[in-house]
Design an enzyme around this catalytic site. Structure first.
Site, PDB file in Angstrom:
ATOM      1  N   CYS A 105       8.805  -0.548  -1.032  1.00 19.58           N
ATOM      2  CA  CYS A 105      10.241  -0.538  -0.963  1.00 19.58           C
ATOM      3  C   CYS A 105      11.184  -0.902   0.193  1.00 19.58           C
ATOM      4  O   CYS A 105       9.510  -1.093   0.614  1.00 19.58           O
ATOM      5  CB  CYS A 105      10.571   1.397  -0.537  1.00 19.58           C
ATOM      6  SG  CYS A 105      12.179   1.448   0.079  1.00 19.58           S
ATOM      7  N   GLU A 135       1.009   4.428   1.563  1.00 22.03           N
ATOM      8  CA  GLU A 135       2.129   3.908   2.929  1.00 22.03           C
ATOM      9  C   GLU A 135       1.650   3.549   4.329  1.00 22.03           C
ATOM     10  O   GLU A 135       1.423   2.493   4.723  1.00 22.03           O
ATOM     11  CB  GLU A 135       3.855   5.190   2.616  1.00 22.03           C
ATOM     12  CG  GLU A 135       4.694   3.863   3.867  1.00 22.03           C
ATOM     13  CD  GLU A 135       6.253   4.704   4.302  1.00 22.03           C
ATOM     14  OE1 GLU A 135       6.139   5.676   3.026  1.00 22.03           O
ATOM     15  OE2 GLU A 135       6.472   4.445   5.089  1.00 22.03           O
ATOM     16  N   SER A 231       3.737  14.563  -3.565  1.00 24.18           N
ATOM     17  CA  SER A 231       4.955  13.288  -2.799  1.00 24.18           C
ATOM     18  C   SER A 231       5.426  14.127  -0.884  1.00 24.18           C
ATOM     19  O   SER A 231       5.684  15.284  -0.939  1.00 24.18           O
ATOM     20  CB  SER A 231       6.296  13.701  -3.913  1.00 24.18           C
ATOM     21  OG  SER A 231       7.194  13.399  -2.873  1.00 24.18           O
ATOM     22  N   ASN A 233       7.726  13.976   0.722  1.00 23.91           N
ATOM     23  CA  ASN A 233       9.152  13.815   1.102  1.00 23.91           C
ATOM     24  C   ASN A 233       9.744  14.549   0.087  1.00 23.91           C
ATOM     25  O   ASN A 233       9.707  15.558   1.318  1.00 23.91           O
ATOM     26  CB  ASN A 233      10.412  12.715   0.915  1.00 23.91           C
ATOM     27  CG  ASN A 233      10.518  12.776  -0.386  1.00 23.91           C
ATOM     28  OD1 ASN A 233      11.178  13.082  -0.974  1.00 23.91           O
ATOM     29  ND2 ASN A 233       9.559  11.390  -1.143  1.00 23.91           N
TER      30      ASN A 233
HETATM   31 FE1  SF4 Z   1      12.666   3.537   0.161  1.00 18.55          FE
HETATM   32 FE2  SF4 Z   1      10.695   5.771   0.372  1.00 18.55          FE
HETATM   33 FE3  SF4 Z   1      12.720   6.159   1.288  1.00 18.55          FE
HETATM   34 FE4  SF4 Z   1      13.193   5.773  -1.205  1.00 18.55          FE
HETATM   35  S1  SF4 Z   1      12.194   7.393   0.025  1.00 18.55           S
HETATM   36  S2  SF4 Z   1      14.488   5.040   0.095  1.00 18.55           S
HETATM   37  S3  SF4 Z   1      11.371   4.526  -1.176  1.00 18.55           S
HETATM   38  S4  SF4 Z   1      11.248   4.484   1.994  1.00 18.55           S
END
Ligand code: SF4
Length: 338
Positions: A105, A135, A231, A233
């Protein structure tokens, strides 16, 4: 009988934004286009994005997921995942003459560049993030001598730096905003000259999804977050919901993981999804809820998103070359037909 069934006020608060971010969309489309262009198998180092359904769908189309670059046959095509890789991984791929497509990303690449720049300027970089996350491994690999990982507020006291006057913090892109700010506050107590990153490292998608959850959590008896256990997030969304007052919260990959016992006494169900989750999985959850009487769906819109990223340069170049060859072939066929 539960409160919900007594009063008949069952409802769903549906978070927006939710689901795919620009970086995930780009990474998934990258693998799809690579499969179209080069044909299967296309190797992908690590999960392209942290979602079970996405990985299984791409596997069916011919993507082969591997853990390390040396599992890819010499000369084959390999895609690097959205989470980014350390420079050493590029070197390994080069040594094996692999055709590489980097789906990192761009917002992760930004953090890599910050790390390189501050390391060049001889800073100690305190990288706030989760040990072992891909990451974090990738970012740390840009400047291993200069980067110290800080897992959270409780780890601040253990941090050692060479020069307290030359310290900067950076972070993983998918952390909890509140917890990260608490870590920074404590770091700054120890290192008053601590510099901030040039711009937010926690990305817009992570922030917006957390914002929507914050806005609905206090009214929510049960928060269902669609997303995979690995995941980052998505896991954070459950945590944020519980911190902000949701009475219960669960992370599910699929609607059929929802336990009917969770609905006991529940009037308001919150629904959201992590940045790597296709919308079809949220629709399945909404159908599942509707079957149980939760048909009244209210969107909770915290932000509008319009961010889009271009596909990786190397892929665009090959797509363009293919289009050029196809156009030549059409012209040639037209010419020979007369
Ligand atoms: Fe990029 Fe990860 Fe944010 Fe999605 S969650 S915009 S992949 S940094």
């Amino acid at each position: 009988m539960t409160a919900a069934t007594t009063t008949g006020t069952k409802r769903v608060l549906l978070a927006a934004p939710r689901g795919y971010c620009a970086g995930v969309d780009r990474a998934v489309v990258t693998v799809e286009k690579a499969l179209d262009l080069y044909g299967p198998p296309v190797y992908v180092r690590k999960q392209i994005v942290h979602n079970k359904h996405v990985v299984a769908t791409l596997e069916k189309r011919g993507a082969v997921f591997v853990d390390e670059t040396d599992e890819v046959p010499e000369g084959a095509t390999v895609v690097f995942s959205a989470h980014g890789v350390a420079p050493v991984v590029h070197d390994e791929a080069k040594a094996l003459s692999l055709r590489t497509i980097d789906a990192t990303c761009p917002l992760v690449t930004k953090v890599h560049r910050e790390a390189v720049r501050f390391a060049d300027d001889e800073y100690d970089i305190l990288l706030i993030g989760h040990e072992g996350h891909e990451e974090v491994i990738g970012t740390s690999g840009e400047a291993p001598e200069h980067i110290t990982l800080v897992g959270g507020p409780d780890e601040v006291d253990r941090v050692q730096v060479r020069d307290p006057d030359k310290v900067v913090w950076l972070s993983q892109t998918t952390l909890s905003v509140d917890e990260t700010m608490e870590t920074v506050r404590r770091l700054r107590e120890r290192f008053p000259k601590l510099q901030d990153p040039p711009s937010d490292d926690i990305c817009y998608a992570t922030q917006n999804r957390q914002l929507a959850v914050r806005q609905m959590a206090a009214e929510t008896d049960l928060m269902i977050v669609v997303g995979s256990q690995n995941s980052s997030n998505s896991v954070r969304l459950v945590e944020v919901a519980l911190e902000q007052g949701a009475k219960a919260g669960h992370l599910v990959d699929y609607a059929d993981e929802i336990d009917d016992a969770w609905f006991d006494g529940v009037q308001t169900v919150g629904v959201t999804s992590g940045a790597s989750v296709p919308e079809v999985l949220v629709r399945d959850v909404l159908d599942h809820l509707a079957e149980r009487g939760y048909r009244d769906v209210h969107p909770v819109v915290a932000a509008e998103e319009s961010t889009m990223f271009a596909l990786p340069r190397e892929l665009r170049r090959d797509i363009k070359a293919r289009e050029g060859r196809d156009a030549d072939a059409v012209r040639h066929d037209a010419g020979t037909a007369h």
